[in-house]
Design a protein around this motif. Sequence first.
Motif, PDB file in Angstrom:
ATOM      1  N   VAL A 180      16.314   5.905  -7.771  1.00 19.75           N
ATOM      2  CA  VAL A 180      16.750   7.001  -6.912  1.00 19.75           C
ATOM      3  C   VAL A 180      15.549   7.716  -6.303  1.00 19.75           C
ATOM      4  O   VAL A 180      15.721   8.603  -5.474  1.00 19.75           O
ATOM      5  N   HIS A 181      14.337   7.316  -6.723  1.00 18.35           N
ATOM      6  CA  HIS A 181      13.155   7.983  -6.163  1.00 18.35           C
ATOM      7  C   HIS A 181      12.817   7.404  -4.786  1.00 18.35           C
ATOM      8  O   HIS A 181      13.362   6.366  -4.375  1.00 18.35           O
ATOM      9  N   THR A 182      11.932   8.071  -4.097  1.00 13.09           N
ATOM     10  CA  THR A 182      11.646   7.743  -2.695  1.00 13.09           C
ATOM     11  C   THR A 182      11.129   6.324  -2.515  1.00 13.09           C
ATOM     12  O   THR A 182      11.605   5.574  -1.652  1.00 13.09           O
ATOM     13  N   THR A 197      13.824   3.774  -3.052  1.00 16.96           N
ATOM     14  CA  THR A 197      14.765   3.759  -1.929  1.00 16.96           C
ATOM     15  C   THR A 197      14.171   3.029  -0.734  1.00 16.96           C
ATOM     16  O   THR A 197      14.838   2.229  -0.075  1.00 16.96           O
ATOM     17  N   GLU A 198      12.878   3.289  -0.453  1.00 16.98           N
ATOM     18  CA  GLU A 198      12.222   2.620   0.667  1.00 16.98           C
ATOM     19  C   GLU A 198      12.154   1.107   0.444  1.00 16.98           C
ATOM     20  O   GLU A 198      12.394   0.309   1.371  1.00 16.98           O
ATOM     21  N   ALA A 199      11.810   0.704  -0.784  1.00 15.67           N
ATOM     22  CA  ALA A 199      11.722  -0.722  -1.084  1.00 15.67           C
ATOM     23  C   ALA A 199      13.085  -1.394  -0.957  1.00 15.67           C
ATOM     24  O   ALA A 199      13.201  -2.504  -0.417  1.00 15.67           O
ATOM     25  N   THR A 200      14.119  -0.721  -1.440  1.00 14.53           N
ATOM     26  CA  THR A 200      15.469  -1.284  -1.352  1.00 14.53           C
ATOM     27  C   THR A 200      15.905  -1.430   0.096  1.00 14.53           C
ATOM     28  O   THR A 200      16.481  -2.450   0.490  1.00 14.53           O
ATOM     29  N   GLU A 201      15.637  -0.402   0.884  1.00 17.82           N
ATOM     30  CA  GLU A 201      16.018  -0.468   2.299  1.00 17.82           C
ATOM     31  C   GLU A 201      15.279  -1.602   3.004  1.00 17.82           C
ATOM     32  O   GLU A 201      15.861  -2.315   3.848  1.00 17.82           O
ATOM     33  N   ALA A 202      14.002  -1.797   2.675  1.00 16.13           N
ATOM     34  CA  ALA A 202      13.238  -2.873   3.307  1.00 16.13           C
ATOM     35  C   ALA A 202      13.764  -4.233   2.867  1.00 16.13           C
ATOM     36  O   ALA A 202      13.879  -5.168   3.679  1.00 16.13           O
ATOM     37  N   TYR A 203      14.081  -4.362   1.585  1.00 13.90           N
ATOM     38  CA  TYR A 203      14.582  -5.631   1.046  1.00 13.90           C
ATOM     39  C   TYR A 203      15.927  -5.986   1.665  1.00 13.90           C
ATOM     40  O   TYR A 203      16.132  -7.114   2.144  1.00 13.90           O
ATOM     41  N   GLU A 219       0.805  -1.218   0.000  1.00 17.14           N
ATOM     42  CA  GLU A 219       0.000   0.000   0.000  1.00 17.14           C
ATOM     43  C   GLU A 219       0.837   1.266   0.000  1.00 17.14           C
ATOM     44  O   GLU A 219       0.400   2.297  -0.529  1.00 17.14           O
ATOM     45  N   ARG A 220       2.074   1.223   0.555  1.00 21.35           N
ATOM     46  CA  ARG A 220       2.815   2.465   0.751  1.00 21.35           C
ATOM     47  C   ARG A 220       4.245   2.473   0.195  1.00 21.35           C
ATOM     48  O   ARG A 220       4.795   3.551  -0.019  1.00 21.35           O
ATOM     49  N   HIS A 221       4.843   1.311  -0.041  1.00 28.18           N
ATOM     50  CA  HIS A 221       6.264   1.299  -0.398  1.00 28.18           C
ATOM     51  C   HIS A 221       6.583   0.481  -1.644  1.00 28.18           C
ATOM     52  O   HIS A 221       7.744   0.194  -1.914  1.00 28.18           O
ATOM     53  N   ASN A 222       5.573   0.111  -2.416  1.00 24.62           N
ATOM     54  CA  ASN A 222       5.786  -0.792  -3.533  1.00 24.62           C
ATOM     55  C   ASN A 222       6.577  -0.126  -4.660  1.00 24.62           C
ATOM     56  O   ASN A 222       6.159   0.874  -5.227  1.00 24.62           O
ATOM     57  N   ALA A 223       7.756  -0.685  -4.958  1.00 29.96           N
ATOM     58  CA  ALA A 223       8.595  -0.231  -6.067  1.00 29.96           C
ATOM     59  C   ALA A 223       9.659  -1.294  -6.286  1.00 29.96           C
ATOM     60  O   ALA A 223       9.830  -2.204  -5.468  1.00 29.96           O
ATOM     61  N   ASN A 224      10.375  -1.173  -7.407  1.00 28.70           N
ATOM     62  CA  ASN A 224      11.474  -2.101  -7.637  1.00 28.70           C
ATOM     63  C   ASN A 224      12.699  -1.643  -6.853  1.00 28.70           C
ATOM     64  O   ASN A 224      12.776  -0.499  -6.399  1.00 28.70           O
ATOM     65  N   VAL A 225      13.655  -2.553  -6.714  1.00 27.32           N
ATOM     66  CA  VAL A 225      14.789  -2.300  -5.829  1.00 27.32           C
ATOM     67  C   VAL A 225      16.072  -2.076  -6.621  1.00 27.32           C
ATOM     68  O   VAL A 225      16.153  -2.356  -7.806  1.00 27.32           O
TER      69      VAL A 225
END
Length: 435
Positions: free
Chosen positions: A75-77, A80-86, A65-71
């Motif tokens: 460089v977008h927010t 970055t959030e998805a990469t940090e979580a992964y 719901e809030r952080h879905n993106a590729n890792v």
Amino acid sequence: MSSTIAIPPGMPQYDDVPRFDVDRVRADFPILSREVNGHPLVYLDSAATSQKPRQVLDVLREHYERHNANVSRSVHTLGTEATEAYEGARAKVAAFINAPSPDEVVFTKNVTEAINLVAYAFSNASAAAKGDPRFRLGPGDEVVISEMEHHSNLVPWQLLCERTGATLRWFGLTDGGRLDESNLDELVNERTKLVSLVHMSNILGTVNATSRITRRVREVGALLLLDCAQSVPHLPMDVVDYDADFIAFTGHKMCGPTGIGVLWGRSELLAAMPPVLGGGSMIETVTMGRSTFAAPPARFEAGTPPIAEAVGLGAAIDYLSGIGMQAIQWHEKELTAYALDALSTVPGLRIFGPAVPVGRGGTISFALGDLHPHDVGQVLDSQGVQVRVGHHCARPTCVRYGVPATTRASFYLYTTTGEIDALVRGLDQARKVFG
């Protein structure tokens, strides 16, 4: 259903072992409140897959719901959030198994893929003239497994030996469901390149004591892989203490999502292994003529990885760590003792594997007289009791004990003695239905 365990006679009772409130744990698992065929759900199939607590379900929902993106490349927010979580999940896995570095943790989709990754690395190294000699196989070399392996730790090595001309050998089993190590020094010898063993059997419940085998593996200079699919979810794991070269386990058996597994390997070995899958994210440089490859673990994670699944696994590790793996291990030890005692009261029931709760986990396979396991399973399901029937992807083990299939009940941190009592009542019902 009762969550108070009455310790069977003869089993030690300790006041200083870690404990937790099983009823409070069960409240975290929404599915456990449902009914099946008009009866309270009794879920005794955790060896196949565990149920998921709200704490994991909520993290998965939050991620999508809030952080879905590729890792990795964004460089977008959100990226970055998805990469940090992964990568944060990778660090949690490393800490959970006491790995020296998160870079030794490779995410796969399950244990099967993790073991195949190692097998195909051997295959690729064997095909390359410059492959690391530790991973090169050919005629005269040997791979050693055991007769109690899940097919995922059997078929990949059969295929590898067919491709390379190496020989596959195996430990036999005792009548009591233990590894037969009587020929250890002959079986693991100077021709052995790899020993790959299940740590806890998914059909017998046997927990293999690996120290003697590990010493022999080190003496002959071979590598050691442990299939920990059934052990990492149930007992404390320290890869340094076990002195393995690789271990493999999976998220869906430890309160995490499906589609996420782990291969842990010593950093020097991962660095020496050739890639298995080629594509995006695993490269260093690419030209039209050739490519060079990233350092592990990226080298072995081609393409978009299981991002949300890894995040969910991290949440599952947080959940299990909060309860305590020693407490979970002891809870299941007491449950197993209770179940072995209770099942012994069922006329005509034959248990496969260790008959005592020592060196065994909370997975119990059995035959009920001459009844087919499918018939037993259907009667149990009619009573709301969910068990697994079949050969459990361990057909050679069934052949060893002279049965085509078994019925298997398996426990986890949310299992109660009341559910074991329900299993026994269901087995009595099966005996009445089929005479």
